[in-house]
Design a protein around this motif. Structure first.
Motif, PDB file in Angstrom:
ATOM      1  N   ASP A   1       0.831  -1.203   0.000  1.00 22.86           N
ATOM      2  CA  ASP A   1       0.000   0.000   0.000  1.00 22.86           C
ATOM      3  C   ASP A   1       0.871   1.260   0.000  1.00 22.86           C
ATOM      4  O   ASP A   1       0.562   2.241  -0.678  1.00 22.86           O
ATOM      5  N   LEU A   2       1.973   1.234   0.757  1.00 24.37           N
ATOM      6  CA  LEU A   2       2.906   2.371   0.762  1.00 24.37           C
ATOM      7  C   LEU A   2       3.526   2.589  -0.615  1.00 24.37           C
ATOM      8  O   LEU A   2       3.747   3.722  -1.037  1.00 24.37           O
ATOM      9  N   MET A   3       3.802   1.484  -1.316  1.00 18.24           N
ATOM     10  CA  MET A   3       4.380   1.610  -2.662  1.00 18.24           C
ATOM     11  C   MET A   3       3.369   2.193  -3.642  1.00 18.24           C
ATOM     12  O   MET A   3       3.723   2.992  -4.506  1.00 18.24           O
ATOM     13  N   GLU A   4       2.117   1.793  -3.489  1.00 17.07           N
ATOM     14  CA  GLU A   4       1.085   2.259  -4.420  1.00 17.07           C
ATOM     15  C   GLU A   4       0.593   3.668  -4.102  1.00 17.07           C
ATOM     16  O   GLU A   4       0.121   4.376  -4.984  1.00 17.07           O
ATOM     17  N   HIS A   5       0.682   4.066  -2.828  1.00 17.32           N
ATOM     18  CA  HIS A   5       0.200   5.381  -2.396  1.00 17.32           C
ATOM     19  C   HIS A   5       1.269   6.054  -1.534  1.00 17.32           C
ATOM     20  O   HIS A   5       1.141   6.084  -0.301  1.00 17.32           O
ATOM     21  N   PRO A   6       2.331   6.575  -2.165  1.00 15.44           N
ATOM     22  CA  PRO A   6       3.416   7.174  -1.385  1.00 15.44           C
ATOM     23  C   PRO A   6       2.931   8.358  -0.546  1.00 15.44           C
ATOM     24  O   PRO A   6       2.001   9.061  -0.930  1.00 15.44           O
ATOM     25  N   SER A   7       3.564   8.547   0.595  1.00 13.44           N
ATOM     26  CA  SER A   7       3.218   9.672   1.463  1.00 13.44           C
ATOM     27  C   SER A   7       4.283  10.757   1.308  1.00 13.44           C
ATOM     28  O   SER A   7       5.407  10.475   0.893  1.00 13.44           O
ATOM     29  N   PRO A   8       3.943  11.987   1.672  1.00 15.39           N
ATOM     30  CA  PRO A   8       4.935  13.064   1.581  1.00 15.39           C
ATOM     31  C   PRO A   8       6.116  12.852   2.531  1.00 15.39           C
ATOM     32  O   PRO A   8       7.200  13.369   2.312  1.00 15.39           O
ATOM     33  N   LEU A   9       5.916  12.065   3.591  1.00 16.67           N
ATOM     34  CA  LEU A   9       6.969  11.827   4.575  1.00 16.67           C
ATOM     35  C   LEU A   9       7.924  10.706   4.168  1.00 16.67           C
ATOM     36  O   LEU A   9       9.019  10.602   4.703  1.00 16.67           O
ATOM     37  N   LEU A  10       7.503   9.872   3.242  1.00 19.66           N
ATOM     38  CA  LEU A  10       8.307   8.726   2.833  1.00 19.66           C
ATOM     39  C   LEU A  10       8.533   8.786   1.323  1.00 19.66           C
ATOM     40  O   LEU A  10       7.579   8.896   0.566  1.00 19.66           O
ATOM     41  N   PRO A  11       9.778   8.735   0.896  1.00 17.07           N
ATOM     42  CA  PRO A  11       9.999   8.775  -0.556  1.00 17.07           C
ATOM     43  C   PRO A  11       9.378   7.544  -1.220  1.00 17.07           C
ATOM     44  O   PRO A  11       9.303   6.476  -0.622  1.00 17.07           O
ATOM     45  N   SER A  12       8.914   7.717  -2.440  1.00 12.40           N
ATOM     46  CA  SER A  12       8.280   6.598  -3.134  1.00 12.40           C
ATOM     47  C   SER A  12       9.323   5.529  -3.459  1.00 12.40           C
ATOM     48  O   SER A  12      10.498   5.826  -3.647  1.00 12.40           O
ATOM     49  N   PHE A  13       8.868   4.287  -3.482  1.00 10.86           N
ATOM     50  CA  PHE A  13       9.744   3.167  -3.801  1.00 10.86           C
ATOM     51  C   PHE A  13       8.905   2.064  -4.429  1.00 10.86           C
ATOM     52  O   PHE A  13       7.679   2.084  -4.364  1.00 10.86           O
ATOM     53  N   SER A  14       9.591   1.114  -5.034  1.00  9.92           N
ATOM     54  CA  SER A  14       8.919   0.034  -5.750  1.00  9.92           C
ATOM     55  C   SER A  14       9.538  -1.298  -5.342  1.00  9.92           C
ATOM     56  O   SER A  14      10.575  -1.330  -4.664  1.00  9.92           O
ATOM     57  N   PRO A  15       8.946  -2.405  -5.778  1.00 12.15           N
ATOM     58  CA  PRO A  15       9.567  -3.702  -5.511  1.00 12.15           C
ATOM     59  C   PRO A  15      10.986  -3.790  -6.084  1.00 12.15           C
ATOM     60  O   PRO A  15      11.858  -4.420  -5.475  1.00 12.15           O
ATOM     61  N   ILE A  16      11.222  -3.138  -7.201  1.00  9.72           N
ATOM     62  CA  ILE A  16      12.565  -3.127  -7.789  1.00  9.72           C
ATOM     63  C   ILE A  16      13.532  -2.405  -6.853  1.00  9.72           C
ATOM     64  O   ILE A  16      14.670  -2.840  -6.663  1.00  9.72           O
TER      65      ILE A  16
ATOM     66  N   CYS B   1      13.231  -2.288  -3.600  1.00  9.18           N
ATOM     67  CA  CYS B   1      13.448  -3.216  -2.480  1.00  9.18           C
ATOM     68  C   CYS B   1      14.485  -4.265  -2.857  1.00  9.18           C
ATOM     69  O   CYS B   1      15.381  -4.580  -2.071  1.00  9.18           O
ATOM     70  N   GLU B   2      14.360  -4.784  -4.073  1.00  5.32           N
ATOM     71  CA  GLU B   2      15.314  -5.782  -4.556  1.00  5.32           C
ATOM     72  C   GLU B   2      16.725  -5.192  -4.612  1.00  5.32           C
ATOM     73  O   GLU B   2      17.696  -5.816  -4.160  1.00  5.32           O
ATOM     74  N   ARG B   3      16.838  -3.981  -5.126  1.00  2.00           N
ATOM     75  CA  ARG B   3      18.136  -3.303  -5.233  1.00  2.00           C
ATOM     76  C   ARG B   3      18.725  -3.059  -3.838  1.00  2.00           C
ATOM     77  O   ARG B   3      19.907  -3.278  -3.603  1.00  2.00           O
ATOM     78  N   GLU B   4      17.893  -2.635  -2.913  1.00  3.56           N
ATOM     79  CA  GLU B   4      18.373  -2.376  -1.549  1.00  3.56           C
ATOM     80  C   GLU B   4      18.891  -3.646  -0.887  1.00  3.56           C
ATOM     81  O   GLU B   4      19.939  -3.630  -0.225  1.00  3.56           O
ATOM     82  N   MET B   5      18.199  -4.760  -1.050  1.00  4.50           N
ATOM     83  CA  MET B   5      18.651  -6.024  -0.470  1.00  4.50           C
ATOM     84  C   MET B   5      19.998  -6.432  -1.053  1.00  4.50           C
ATOM     85  O   MET B   5      20.865  -6.950  -0.343  1.00  4.50           O
ATOM     86  N   LYS B   6      20.193  -6.145  -2.330  1.00  3.72           N
ATOM     87  CA  LYS B   6      21.457  -6.488  -2.980  1.00  3.72           C
ATOM     88  C   LYS B   6      22.582  -5.580  -2.481  1.00  3.72           C
ATOM     89  O   LYS B   6      23.669  -6.058  -2.142  1.00  3.72           O
ATOM     90  N   GLU B   7      22.309  -4.274  -2.426  1.00  2.00           N
ATOM     91  CA  GLU B   7      23.341  -3.327  -2.007  1.00  2.00           C
ATOM     92  C   GLU B   7      23.654  -3.434  -0.513  1.00  2.00           C
ATOM     93  O   GLU B   7      24.805  -3.382  -0.099  1.00  2.00           O
ATOM     94  N   LYS B   8      22.615  -3.578   0.302  1.00  2.00           N
ATOM     95  CA  LYS B   8      22.776  -3.563   1.756  1.00  2.00           C
ATOM     96  C   LYS B   8      23.293  -4.895   2.309  1.00  2.00           C
ATOM     97  O   LYS B   8      24.126  -4.904   3.216  1.00  2.00           O
ATOM     98  N   TYR B   9      22.777  -6.014   1.757  1.00  2.00           N
ATOM     99  CA  TYR B   9      23.093  -7.323   2.325  1.00  2.00           C
ATOM    100  C   TYR B   9      23.771  -8.282   1.337  1.00  2.00           C
ATOM    101  O   TYR B   9      24.086  -9.407   1.702  1.00  2.00           O
TER     102      TYR B   9
END
Length: 120
Positions: A79-94, A96-104
């Motif tokens: 729901d956060l991905m589909e309806h971004p809030s002004p407090l949280l930058p928008s993001f997508s499943p892609i 999330c995938e990129r973050e898991m690769k870069e972070k872990y």
């Protein structure tokens, strides 16, 4: 605007040459491609979730309450991905995938190559 060519459904299709046949096949594949991808995604995504949930159940002792909580949290994330809030930058499943690769260092595409089984 070019008229869309349709082929009769009750008569054989006759092509003048092989190149014309190839063009017709390519057009038909392009036309059906979105539906094909959609059908495969509809099968693959629940299977992937079910596999992860099975590991959580078998190896980590998660039962219904925890598994349902994870479903709730995944739906909230979606729901956060589909309806971004002004407090949280928008993001997508892609993202999330990129973050898991870069972070872990987890490369899901490398670790889990896609294997498609056609269901009849």
């Amino acid at each position: 605007m070019k008229a869309h060519q349709t082929y009769p459904k009750d008569k054989p299709i006759v092509f003048k040459n092989y190149a014309e046949f190839q063009k017709a096949v390519i057009k038909e594949i392009e036309k059906q491609e979105p539906e094909i991808f959609k059908r495969h995604a509809e099968q693959l995504i629940p299977q992937a979730y079910a596999t992860v949930f099975k590991v959580l159940d078998m190896d980590h002792g998660w039962k219904a309450k925890r598994l349902w909580q994870l479903i709730y949290e995944l739906k909230n994330l979606n729901d956060l991905m589909e309806h971004p809030s002004p407090l949280l930058p928008s993001f997508s499943p892609i993202d999330c995938e990129r973050e898991m690769k870069e972070k872990y260092g987890i490369d899901f595409r490398k670790e889990f190559p896609i294997r498609v089984e056609i269901q009849k």
